[in-house]
Each structure stands twice: as C-alpha cells, then as structure tokens.
Design an enzyme around this catalytic site. Structure first.
Site, short mmCIF file in Angstrom:
data_model
loop_
_atom_site.label_atom_id
_atom_site.label_comp_id
_atom_site.label_asym_id
_atom_site.label_seq_id
_atom_site.Cartn_x
_atom_site.Cartn_y
_atom_site.Cartn_z
N VAL A 51 0.87 -1.17 0.00
CA VAL A 51 0.00 0.00 0.00
C VAL A 51 0.91 1.22 0.00
CG1 VAL A 51 -2.02 -1.06 1.08
CG2 VAL A 51 -0.20 -0.12 2.52
N SER A 52 0.42 2.31 -0.59
CA SER A 52 1.30 3.46 -0.83
C SER A 52 1.63 4.26 0.42
CB SER A 52 0.67 4.39 -1.87
OG SER A 52 0.54 3.72 -3.10
N THR A 53 0.69 4.34 1.36
CA THR A 53 0.92 5.15 2.56
C THR A 53 0.51 4.39 3.80
OG1 THR A 53 -1.29 6.13 2.57
CG2 THR A 53 0.38 7.24 1.24
#
Length: 211
Positions: A10-12
C-alpha cells in the site's frame, strides 16, 4: 518443498492492506509467508519486498493482488518479473487477472511461452508508460490553467470574506464584548472555531474594514 507466498503493498501508512490480505488468506497463504510494505511503488527498495526476494526459491509461488502493487516503474517490474521467474525459477500469479498474469502458463509452453511472455510484458510496459505520460500531461495542464485564471493552488486563503455567515454574525456580535474584556481572546476564538493565529488575523482584518 515449494512454498507459497503473498506480497502486499500500500502506498501510505494511512491505507489499509486488509482487502489484499483477505485475498491472500483465501488463496491459502500462511500469515507468516505474507510480506507487507507500506511504501511507494516508484522503485523496489522496500524492506519486505527485498526479504521476500531473498527467501524465494525454485518452484515457489508468489501471489500479488495487482501488477501495480508489485511496482509502478514498469521497466523495473519487468526486470523483477524475469528475475523471479527465470533466474530463481519461481512463479508469480497476479490475482486481478489470473488468466493473463500467471507465469506458470508461459513456463509450460517452453521457448514459445518465453517469447510470448516477453512480448506481453513489453506491450504492458508501453501501455503503462503512455498512461503515466497522460497523467503527467493532465496534471501539468491543470496547474497551467489554474495559474492562468489566477487561482490559488491549495487551501483557500483565510480572511473575513471566507468566513461563514454564522461566523461573521458571531464576529459582529462579540467584537465589542472582547474589546471591553467581557470575554477573553481564547473564548472569542472558540466561538468562531478559529485557532489563535487565525483568530488574530481575522480580528485585524475586521478592524481595518470597519475603521
């Protein structure tokens, strides 16, 4: 004995990996063999991905939810795909489209499968690169258009005119009470739902506009 792994990205830190995790568990992947990174997909310098890379061996299988969860730099994605499937002799399945993204099918076809896999990955890289260029172009055009129209990019500037009707009424009704020390600045700011710095900025503007 071959092992089955899952890789999640997941990106963040704010994004939730639970949806991807559920998919891996549904495929029978043991929790201890699921690797999760909360990081950008711009490159492969991610701790959990690098750990997965080290433990993978011949005959192992890796599940990934979608190809962009592996990474967003598609030249590097292709390089990693080939490293895992050809050098390590492990396999990858992308759950978003198992029909197309299953390296075992290409392997079963021998040399012809390898040729088809190369063409497929090259086409994928080209399409992804074109999409990235379109996104960057749209972003640049949007910024240019906003600047041309003198629009402020980001949060609207706080001033008396941007206060809500209710806030302006509270300001009018309580300004003199504050000046006469019937209420404190902290109380006045709380009534206006403003932070300290914003409160004094608004009061100064109000005074300038009424003098």
């Amino acid at each position: 004995m071959a092992n089955v792994y899952g890789y999640i990205r997941v990106s963040t830190k704010e994004q939730n990996e639970q949806r991807q995790l559920n998919k891996m568990i549904d495929k029978g992947v043991e929790a201890r063999r699921i690797f999760v990174d909360k990081a950008s997909g711009k490159d492969f310098n991610r701790p959990q991905y690098q750990t997965l890379r080290r433990v993978l061996g011949e005959g192992d299988l890796v599940y990934i939810d979608a190809l962009d969860r592996m990474g967003r730099n598609y030249d590097e994605v292709i390089s990693e795909w080939k490293y895992i499937t050809r050098e390590l002799q492990a396999d990858i399945i992308v759950l978003e489209n198992e029909t197309l993204f299953d390296s075992r099918k290409f392997r079963e076809m021998g040399d012809m499968g390898r040729l088809m896999e190369d063409q497929f990955l090259s086409l994928l890289s080209y399409v992804a690169d074109q999409e990235r260029k379109k996104i960057r172009q749209r972003q640049a055009e949007g910024i240019a258009a906003a600047k041309a129209q003198n629009k402020h990019l980001g949060r609207p500037q706080l001033n008396v005119d941007t206060l809500s009707e209710e806030q302006r009424k509270i300001l009018n009704d309580n300004y003199n009470r504050w000046k006469e020390k019937e209420i404190t600045g902290v109380q006045f700011a709380a009534l206006l739902n403003l932070k300290k710095n914003s409160f004094y900025k608004i009061v100064k503007q109000y005074e300038e506009s009424t003098n």
